[in-house]
Write a protein that holds these residues in place. Structure first.
Motif, PDB file in Angstrom:
ATOM      1  N   LEU A  89      33.040  31.394  32.881  1.00 45.22           N
ATOM      2  CA  LEU A  89      33.414  31.102  32.202  1.00 45.22           C
ATOM      3  C   LEU A  89      32.304  32.216  31.774  1.00 45.22           C
ATOM      4  O   LEU A  89      33.887  33.539  31.201  1.00 45.22           O
ATOM      5  N   ASN A  90      31.503  32.579  31.966  1.00 47.73           N
ATOM      6  CA  ASN A  90      30.273  33.426  31.259  1.00 47.73           C
ATOM      7  C   ASN A  90      30.495  35.144  31.684  1.00 47.73           C
ATOM      8  O   ASN A  90      30.401  36.038  31.649  1.00 47.73           O
ATOM      9  N   LYS A  91      31.487  35.015  33.147  1.00 46.38           N
ATOM     10  CA  LYS A  91      31.084  36.094  33.967  1.00 46.38           C
ATOM     11  C   LYS A  91      33.102  36.990  33.724  1.00 46.38           C
ATOM     12  O   LYS A  91      33.055  38.166  33.525  1.00 46.38           O
ATOM     13  N   LEU A  92      33.804  35.463  33.513  1.00 45.77           N
ATOM     14  CA  LEU A  92      35.105  36.325  33.254  1.00 45.77           C
ATOM     15  C   LEU A  92      34.740  37.117  31.603  1.00 45.77           C
ATOM     16  O   LEU A  92      35.836  37.553  31.370  1.00 45.77           O
ATOM     17  N   ASN A  93      34.175  36.098  30.745  1.00 45.02           N
ATOM     18  CA  ASN A  93      34.324  36.875  29.249  1.00 45.02           C
ATOM     19  C   ASN A  93      33.632  38.180  29.413  1.00 45.02           C
ATOM     20  O   ASN A  93      34.300  39.211  28.967  1.00 45.02           O
ATOM     21  N   ASP A  94      32.184  38.511  30.137  1.00 48.48           N
ATOM     22  CA  ASP A  94      31.709  40.295  30.808  1.00 48.48           C
ATOM     23  C   ASP A  94      32.873  40.848  31.177  1.00 48.48           C
ATOM     24  O   ASP A  94      32.965  42.184  30.462  1.00 48.48           O
ATOM     25  N   GLU A  95      33.717  40.163  32.270  1.00 49.91           N
ATOM     26  CA  GLU A  95      35.164  40.963  32.829  1.00 49.91           C
ATOM     27  C   GLU A  95      36.280  41.335  31.873  1.00 49.91           C
ATOM     28  O   GLU A  95      36.552  43.263  31.449  1.00 49.91           O
ATOM     29  N   VAL A  96      36.377  40.425  30.930  1.00 55.35           N
ATOM     30  CA  VAL A  96      37.346  40.991  29.715  1.00 55.35           C
ATOM     31  C   VAL A  96      36.623  41.908  28.896  1.00 55.35           C
ATOM     32  O   VAL A  96      38.037  42.619  28.437  1.00 55.35           O
ATOM     33  N   ASP A  97      35.645  41.656  28.912  1.00 53.31           N
ATOM     34  CA  ASP A  97      34.736  42.942  27.925  1.00 53.31           C
ATOM     35  C   ASP A  97      34.672  43.832  28.617  1.00 53.31           C
ATOM     36  O   ASP A  97      34.872  45.227  28.146  1.00 53.31           O
ATOM     37  N   GLU A  98      34.842  44.730  30.053  1.00 52.44           N
ATOM     38  CA  GLU A  98      34.728  45.831  30.815  1.00 52.44           C
ATOM     39  C   GLU A  98      36.020  46.137  30.770  1.00 52.44           C
ATOM     40  O   GLU A  98      36.405  47.336  30.727  1.00 52.44           O
ATOM     41  N   TYR A  99      37.235  45.219  30.315  1.00 55.66           N
ATOM     42  CA  TYR A  99      38.689  46.353  30.224  1.00 55.66           C
ATOM     43  C   TYR A  99      39.076  46.040  28.657  1.00 55.66           C
ATOM     44  O   TYR A  99      40.277  46.185  28.976  1.00 55.66           O
ATOM     45  N   GLY A 100      38.210  45.822  28.257  1.00 60.17           N
ATOM     46  CA  GLY A 100      38.533  45.968  26.631  1.00 60.17           C
ATOM     47  C   GLY A 100      39.527  44.775  26.035  1.00 60.17           C
ATOM     48  O   GLY A 100      39.640  45.347  24.748  1.00 60.17           O
ATOM     49  N   GLY A 101      38.960  43.883  26.357  1.00 56.08           N
ATOM     50  CA  GLY A 101      39.729  42.982  25.984  1.00 56.08           C
ATOM     51  C   GLY A 101      40.806  42.170  26.627  1.00 56.08           C
ATOM     52  O   GLY A 101      41.094  40.716  25.942  1.00 56.08           O
ATOM     53  N   VAL A 102      41.096  43.306  27.804  1.00 47.11           N
ATOM     54  CA  VAL A 102      42.431  41.965  28.209  1.00 47.11           C
ATOM     55  C   VAL A 102      42.289  42.189  29.138  1.00 47.11           C
ATOM     56  O   VAL A 102      42.240  43.555  29.956  1.00 47.11           O
ATOM     57  N   LEU A 103      42.650  42.050  30.574  1.00 41.01           N
ATOM     58  CA  LEU A 103      42.744  42.059  32.124  1.00 41.01           C
ATOM     59  C   LEU A 103      43.886  42.047  32.186  1.00 41.01           C
ATOM     60  O   LEU A 103      45.089  41.466  31.967  1.00 41.01           O
ATOM     61  N   PRO A 104      44.103  42.985  33.301  1.00 37.50           N
ATOM     62  CA  PRO A 104      44.992  43.591  33.784  1.00 37.50           C
ATOM     63  C   PRO A 104      46.200  41.983  34.573  1.00 37.50           C
ATOM     64  O   PRO A 104      45.432  40.940  34.547  1.00 37.50           O
ATOM     65  N   VAL A 105      47.145  41.868  34.774  1.00 32.47           N
ATOM     66  CA  VAL A 105      47.751  40.663  35.434  1.00 32.47           C
ATOM     67  C   VAL A 105      47.130  40.448  36.579  1.00 32.47           C
ATOM     68  O   VAL A 105      47.198  39.518  36.879  1.00 32.47           O
ATOM     69  N   GLU A 106      47.371  41.701  37.450  1.00 33.02           N
ATOM     70  CA  GLU A 106      47.119  40.900  39.183  1.00 33.02           C
ATOM     71  C   GLU A 106      45.748  39.930  38.980  1.00 33.02           C
ATOM     72  O   GLU A 106      45.004  39.107  39.538  1.00 33.02           O
ATOM     73  N   ILE A 107      44.537  40.460  37.891  1.00 36.43           N
ATOM     74  CA  ILE A 107      43.537  39.828  37.551  1.00 36.43           C
ATOM     75  C   ILE A 107      43.645  38.502  37.341  1.00 36.43           C
ATOM     76  O   ILE A 107      42.738  37.127  37.761  1.00 36.43           O
ATOM     77  N   GLN A 108      44.075  38.573  35.775  1.00 31.90           N
ATOM     78  CA  GLN A 108      44.477  37.781  35.789  1.00 31.90           C
ATOM     79  C   GLN A 108      45.349  36.064  36.678  1.00 31.90           C
ATOM     80  O   GLN A 108      43.800  35.310  36.402  1.00 31.90           O
ATOM     81  N   LYS A 109      45.873  36.652  37.074  1.00 26.82           N
ATOM     82  CA  LYS A 109      46.369  35.307  38.556  1.00 26.82           C
ATOM     83  C   LYS A 109      45.369  34.958  38.962  1.00 26.82           C
ATOM     84  O   LYS A 109      45.241  34.002  39.464  1.00 26.82           O
ATOM     85  N   ARG A 110      44.399  35.953  39.495  1.00 30.72           N
ATOM     86  CA  ARG A 110      43.367  35.637  40.243  1.00 30.72           C
ATOM     87  C   ARG A 110      42.470  35.339  39.444  1.00 30.72           C
ATOM     88  O   ARG A 110      42.119  34.024  40.111  1.00 30.72           O
ATOM     89  N   ARG A 111      42.160  35.318  38.239  1.00 28.63           N
ATOM     90  CA  ARG A 111      41.516  34.212  37.647  1.00 28.63           C
ATOM     91  C   ARG A 111      41.808  32.807  37.384  1.00 28.63           C
ATOM     92  O   ARG A 111      40.893  32.044  37.708  1.00 28.63           O
TER      93      ARG A 111
ATOM     94  N   GLN B 142      41.693  26.844  38.724  1.00 25.14           N
ATOM     95  CA  GLN B 142      42.401  25.861  39.451  1.00 25.14           C
ATOM     96  C   GLN B 142      42.067  25.045  40.505  1.00 25.14           C
ATOM     97  O   GLN B 142      41.117  24.105  40.391  1.00 25.14           O
ATOM     98  N   GLU B 143      40.750  26.154  41.068  1.00 28.98           N
ATOM     99  CA  GLU B 143      40.207  25.735  41.925  1.00 28.98           C
ATOM    100  C   GLU B 143      39.114  24.805  41.470  1.00 28.98           C
ATOM    101  O   GLU B 143      38.755  24.119  41.819  1.00 28.98           O
ATOM    102  N   ILE B 144      38.146  25.388  40.943  1.00 26.94           N
ATOM    103  CA  ILE B 144      37.147  25.144  39.672  1.00 26.94           C
ATOM    104  C   ILE B 144      37.460  23.280  39.403  1.00 26.94           C
ATOM    105  O   ILE B 144      36.518  21.707  39.558  1.00 26.94           O
TER     106      ILE B 144
END
Length: 171
Positions: free
Chosen positions: A135-157, A162-164
């Motif tokens: 969650l911490n890493k995801l938050n940083d990543e969303v910030d890097e992308y300006g608030g919204v992750l690209p769809v392909e990255i969303q799918k991977r996240r 779900q794995e966790i």
């Protein structure tokens, strides 16, 4: 501070005048919050006249409204007059009264992180450490992308999330 004698009546008049002058400002904040796409909600205990009360907070990065009330729940939310009419995404701690409103709901990661820390500290479950890091890493990543992750990255996240979750609840 200046050793001036001020009567209670004068203080009351100061308060009334400030209230009247700030009334439009307050109405603008309330309308602004109602119009926001995403609104954060929380409440915390406070003391008013030595009694437990609640500070209900609604905010965005640019607006904050704090509403003191003797109750924590729905009565205060109705009196505040913002959440019942709100149609955007309400971010909160999954407290049941919030879920009774007809808007989209999002859950607050700050609350998730505190709860995960409790699981880590008192239950020693490894999945919780993985989820907290994720969650911490995801938050940083969303910030890097300006608030919204690209769809392909969303799918991977989502897949990693779900794995966790499966680690927490193996079948």
């Amino acid at each position: 501070q200046f050793d001036l004698k001020i009567s209670q009546g004068t203080l009351c008049n100061f308060n009334r005048e400030a209230f009247e002058k700030l009334e439009d400002f307050e109405l603008n904040i309330i309308q602004g919050l109602k119009d926001e796409e995403v609104l954060n909600a929380d409440e915390t205990g406070i003391k008013i006249d030595a009694n437990l009360a609640w500070a209900h907070v609604l905010c965005t990065p640019r607006l904050t409204f704090i509403y003191p009330h003797e109750k924590r729940g729905k009565d205060a939310m109705v009196e505040m007059g913002i959440i019942p009419k709100y149609t955007g995404i309400l971010i909160h701690d999954h407290w049941k009264p919030y879920l009774g409103y007809d808007c989209k709901h999002g859950l607050c990661n700050a609350h998730h992180l505190r709860e995960l820390q409790w699981v880590i500290d008192f239950k020693s479950q490894k999945w919780a450490t993985s989820m907290k890091k994720f969650l911490n890493k995801l938050n940083d990543e969303v910030d890097e992308y300006g608030g919204v992750l690209p769809v392909e990255i969303q799918k991977r996240r989502i897949k990693r999330y779900q794995e966790i979750i499966k680690l927490a609840n193996p079948e």
